[in-house]
Structures are given as C-alpha cells and as structure tokens.
Write a protein that holds these residues in place. Structure first.
Motif, mmCIF file in Angstrom:
data_model
loop_
_atom_site.group_PDB
_atom_site.id
_atom_site.type_symbol
_atom_site.label_atom_id
_atom_site.label_comp_id
_atom_site.label_asym_id
_atom_site.label_seq_id
_atom_site.Cartn_x
_atom_site.Cartn_y
_atom_site.Cartn_z
ATOM 1 N N ARG A 1 -54.637 19.691 54.738
ATOM 2 C CA ARG A 1 -54.672 20.771 54.250
ATOM 3 C C ARG A 1 -52.589 20.545 53.813
ATOM 4 O O ARG A 1 -52.575 21.356 52.461
ATOM 5 N N PHE A 2 -52.123 19.896 54.041
ATOM 6 C CA PHE A 2 -50.924 20.655 54.001
ATOM 7 C C PHE A 2 -49.757 19.359 53.240
ATOM 8 O O PHE A 2 -49.018 19.201 52.387
ATOM 9 N N GLU A 3 -50.089 18.232 52.526
ATOM 10 C CA GLU A 3 -50.316 17.066 51.832
ATOM 11 C C GLU A 3 -51.497 16.734 50.907
ATOM 12 O O GLU A 3 -50.870 15.774 49.970
ATOM 13 N N ASP A 4 -52.452 17.226 51.233
ATOM 14 C CA ASP A 4 -52.789 17.586 49.542
ATOM 15 C C ASP A 4 -53.794 15.883 49.658
ATOM 16 O O ASP A 4 -54.090 15.791 47.905
ATOM 17 N N LYS A 5 -54.092 15.717 50.059
ATOM 18 C CA LYS A 5 -54.045 13.859 50.497
ATOM 19 C C LYS A 5 -55.923 14.529 50.392
ATOM 20 O O LYS A 5 -56.333 14.459 51.099
ATOM 21 N N SER A 6 -56.892 12.950 49.648
ATOM 22 C CA SER A 6 -58.458 12.921 49.503
ATOM 23 C C SER A 6 -58.390 12.614 50.845
ATOM 24 O O SER A 6 -57.919 11.049 51.238
ATOM 25 N N ILE A 7 -60.111 12.001 51.086
ATOM 26 C CA ILE A 7 -60.247 11.581 52.053
ATOM 27 C C ILE A 7 -60.644 9.900 52.089
ATOM 28 O O ILE A 7 -60.004 9.737 52.527
ATOM 29 N N ALA A 8 -60.234 9.208 50.582
ATOM 30 C CA ALA A 8 -60.552 8.398 50.096
ATOM 31 C C ALA A 8 -58.723 7.967 51.007
ATOM 32 O O ALA A 8 -58.535 6.804 51.227
ATOM 33 N N ASP A 9 -58.155 8.622 50.218
ATOM 34 C CA ASP A 9 -56.654 8.854 50.880
ATOM 35 C C ASP A 9 -56.195 8.541 52.186
ATOM 36 O O ASP A 9 -55.416 7.262 53.199
#
Length: 79
Positions: A40-48
């Motif tokens: 939500r806050f770091e805009d990371k993908s599920i893969a990341d």
C-alpha cells in the motif's frame, strides 16, 4: 466559497479514513501488517514482496487479501 468548502471537507474525510486505516493496520499480525504496508505505502508488487521477505507468492497474496478485507471491514463499521 463552495469549492473551498468541498475541498476542505474532502481533505478532512480523507484524513479520517487514513487514520482509521492506520489504527487497524497497527493491530494486524506482524507479517500481514508488513505485507500490507509494503504493498500500500511502498507500491511494491506481490513478486517484490515475496522475494524480499522470502515468502511464496501465494502466501503474500493471501496475507494481502486478508489484510485488505480486515481493514475494509473495519472502516465500513466505523462510517
């Protein structure tokens, strides 16, 4: 004047919703909180996230789905 009032009201509502989200986030289990915040806050993908936390893709998906659901339900009950 009407636009200014609407902007102010929208900002207050937005701030209130963000505060509710943070309140519920603080009581989620540690792993779920971490995964939700990264998404939500770091805009990371599920893969990341799965790579960074050394978790399976499916585990991250499940934690994210449950976390979103719990926060959504909490906010829904508060409004």
């Amino acid at each position: 004047a009407e636009t200014c009032t609407n902007d102010t009201e929208s900002r207050i509502i937005s701030d209130d919703l963000a505060a509710l989200e943070q309140r519920k986030l603080s009581v989620l289990p540690t792993q779920r909180r971490k995964i939700y915040a990264m998404s939500r806050f770091e805009d990371k993908s599920i893969a990341d996230i799965s790579s960074e936390l050394n978790l399976s893709h499916r585990t991250v998906e499940n934690h994210l789905r449950i976390g979103r659901h719990e926060i959504r339900e909490y906010i829904r009950q508060c409004i």
